[in-house]
Scaffold this motif. Structure first.
Motif, PDB file in Angstrom:
ATOM      1  N   THR A  51      39.122  38.375  37.817  1.00  0.00           N
ATOM      2  CA  THR A  51      39.445  39.385  36.806  1.00  0.00           C
ATOM      3  C   THR A  51      40.558  38.883  35.897  1.00  0.00           C
ATOM      4  N   SER A  52      41.583  38.284  36.498  1.00  0.00           N
ATOM      5  CA  SER A  52      42.669  37.711  35.694  1.00  0.00           C
ATOM      6  C   SER A  52      42.175  36.551  34.836  1.00  0.00           C
ATOM      7  N   ALA A  53      41.249  35.750  35.381  1.00  0.00           N
ATOM      8  CA  ALA A  53      40.702  34.629  34.615  1.00  0.00           C
ATOM      9  C   ALA A  53      39.935  35.111  33.389  1.00  0.00           C
ATOM     10  N   LEU A  54      39.213  36.213  33.535  1.00  0.00           N
ATOM     11  CA  LEU A  54      38.488  36.773  32.394  1.00  0.00           C
ATOM     12  C   LEU A  54      39.459  37.246  31.312  1.00  0.00           C
ATOM     13  N   LEU A  55      40.578  37.819  31.725  1.00  0.00           N
ATOM     14  CA  LEU A  55      41.596  38.221  30.750  1.00  0.00           C
ATOM     15  C   LEU A  55      42.239  36.994  30.121  1.00  0.00           C
ATOM     16  N   GLY A  56      42.493  35.958  30.932  1.00  0.00           N
ATOM     17  CA  GLY A  56      43.027  34.723  30.383  1.00  0.00           C
ATOM     18  C   GLY A  56      42.065  34.070  29.406  1.00  0.00           C
ATOM     19  N   SER A  57      40.771  34.223  29.666  1.00  0.00           N
ATOM     20  CA  SER A  57      39.764  33.667  28.761  1.00  0.00           C
ATOM     21  C   SER A  57      39.827  34.309  27.382  1.00  0.00           C
ATOM     22  N   LEU A  93      50.591  40.100  28.646  1.00  0.00           N
ATOM     23  CA  LEU A  93      50.074  41.469  28.539  1.00  0.00           C
ATOM     24  C   LEU A  93      49.085  41.782  29.665  1.00  0.00           C
ATOM     25  N   SER A  94      48.456  40.731  30.208  1.00  0.00           N
ATOM     26  CA  SER A  94      47.470  40.922  31.277  1.00  0.00           C
ATOM     27  C   SER A  94      48.109  41.145  32.642  1.00  0.00           C
ATOM     28  N   ALA A 104      36.585  43.889  32.509  1.00  0.00           N
ATOM     29  CA  ALA A 104      37.070  42.595  32.026  1.00  0.00           C
ATOM     30  C   ALA A 104      35.932  41.781  31.427  1.00  0.00           C
ATOM     31  N   VAL A 105      34.754  41.842  32.041  1.00  0.00           N
ATOM     32  CA  VAL A 105      33.589  41.132  31.507  1.00  0.00           C
ATOM     33  C   VAL A 105      33.207  41.695  30.132  1.00  0.00           C
ATOM     34  N   ILE A 106      33.160  43.010  30.028  1.00  0.00           N
ATOM     35  CA  ILE A 106      32.796  43.646  28.753  1.00  0.00           C
ATOM     36  C   ILE A 106      33.806  43.289  27.675  1.00  0.00           C
ATOM     37  N   LEU A 107      35.095  43.384  28.005  1.00  0.00           N
ATOM     38  CA  LEU A 107      36.140  43.042  27.040  1.00  0.00           C
ATOM     39  C   LEU A 107      35.988  41.609  26.568  1.00  0.00           C
ATOM     40  N   ASN A 108      35.754  40.692  27.501  1.00  0.00           N
ATOM     41  CA  ASN A 108      35.615  39.282  27.152  1.00  0.00           C
ATOM     42  C   ASN A 108      34.438  39.066  26.210  1.00  0.00           C
ATOM     43  N   LEU A 109      33.294  39.663  26.530  1.00  0.00           N
ATOM     44  CA  LEU A 109      32.092  39.473  25.712  1.00  0.00           C
ATOM     45  C   LEU A 109      32.252  40.086  24.321  1.00  0.00           C
ATOM     46  N   VAL A 110      32.909  41.229  24.237  1.00  0.00           N
ATOM     47  CA  VAL A 110      33.128  41.873  22.935  1.00  0.00           C
ATOM     48  C   VAL A 110      34.041  41.015  22.063  1.00  0.00           C
ATOM     49  N   VAL A 111      35.152  40.543  22.641  1.00  0.00           N
ATOM     50  CA  VAL A 111      36.083  39.704  21.877  1.00  0.00           C
ATOM     51  C   VAL A 111      35.414  38.401  21.458  1.00  0.00           C
ATOM     52  N   LEU A 157      52.142  30.480  42.285  1.00  0.00           N
ATOM     53  CA  LEU A 157      51.913  31.539  41.304  1.00  0.00           C
ATOM     54  C   LEU A 157      51.175  32.745  41.856  1.00  0.00           C
ATOM     55  N   GLY A 158      50.343  32.566  42.882  1.00  0.00           N
ATOM     56  CA  GLY A 158      49.560  33.669  43.400  1.00  0.00           C
ATOM     57  C   GLY A 158      48.271  33.858  42.612  1.00  0.00           C
ATOM     58  N   PRO A 159      47.390  34.760  43.068  1.00  0.00           N
ATOM     59  CA  PRO A 159      46.067  34.892  42.455  1.00  0.00           C
ATOM     60  C   PRO A 159      46.071  35.382  41.013  1.00  0.00           C
ATOM     61  N   THR A 160      47.034  36.251  40.646  1.00  0.00           N
ATOM     62  CA  THR A 160      47.020  36.798  39.280  1.00  0.00           C
ATOM     63  C   THR A 160      47.288  35.719  38.240  1.00  0.00           C
TER      64      THR A 160
END
Length: 241
Positions: A51-57, A93-94, A104-111, A157-160
């Motif tokens: 989920t964090s990776a999708l936001l980082g993307s 911000l994430s 997160a998937v929807i946000l990534n695809l829209v952007v 760093l941990g998973p996030t």
């Protein structure tokens, strides 16, 4: 990592910036980072970063947009530094986000779709220059350094943060900076557009990590995801400029 960055660079020289960028957009960097995180920290840890990776993307997508807009006005150094700032703004911000995987998937695809639609169009062909003999070795060194750094940073760093930094624009910035400095802004814009076209396969790869890696052996899961990413990205190849 060194053979990958060398191969993508040679692909750009042979087939042009658009197709070369598209090839470079495959998860050549995020894939190994995720793979080694899964080996060292376990499949559940790797899946928890997605989920964090999708936001980082999203940050990487905006990195490419900002770089393409500024590259015609600025030299490569301020352009890449400002673009990195944009990525880290999205990353910060994430932090602490409670967004679901589906959201997160929807946000990534829209952007991604919106950025591709409004992406700057190159005004002409890039300048063709003879690259110095150290060009490919230097690219290999830079990209490998970042991969090792980010992989080792997962211990602390941990998973996030590990997830957010998995799609850090290593391949993107390496190709953009060298292309911009050697061939000009238009060539950099074309290579970034090609990189973004492969973003749909990248999203599918990340979702696959969350779904498959905890369910089977790490090697088998990433093998399936590699093939699946190639199939999905094959659909976008006709959109290369």
């Amino acid at each position: 990592m060194p053979p990958l960055i060398a191969g993508v660079t040679l692909a750009v020289r042979k087939w042009g910036e658009g197709l070369g960028g598209w090839i470079g957009g495959f998860p050549w960097v995020a894939g190994p980072i995720s793979f080694f995180i899964a080996l060292e920290h376990g499949p559940l840890f790797a899946a928890s970063t997605i989920t964090s990776a999708l936001l980082g993307s999203v940050g990487t997508i905006l990195f490419a947009l900002v770089y393409s807009v500024l590259s015609s006005r600025l030299s490569w150094l301020p352009t890449v530094l400002i673009s990195y700032v944009v990525f880290f703004i999205v990353a910060i911000l994430s932090l602490g986000s409670t967004i679901s995987l589906v959201s997160a998937v929807i946000l990534n695809l829209v952007v991604l779709t919106a950025v591709l639609y409004f992406f700057p169009k190159p005004k002409g062909k890039g300048e063709v220059r003879k690259q110095p003999v150290y060009d490919i070795p230097l690219r290999m060194l830079v990209a490998t350094f970042f991969v090792v750094l980010l992989t080792q940073a997962a211990d602390y760093l941990g998973p996030t943060w590990s997830g957010i930094l998995t799609p850090f624009p290593i391949m993107t910035s390496t190709l953009a900076v060298f292309t911009h400095s050697q061939q000009g802004s238009d060539a950099a814009v074309r290579i970034l557009y090609g990189l973004l076209l492969a973003g749909y396969g990248f999203v599918a790869f990340l979702v696959g990590v969350a779904m498959l890696v905890p369910q089977m052996s790490v090697g088998a899961a990433y093998g399936i995801l590699t093939v699946g990413t190639m199939v999905i990205n094959g659909i976008t190849i006709k959109l290369i400029r």
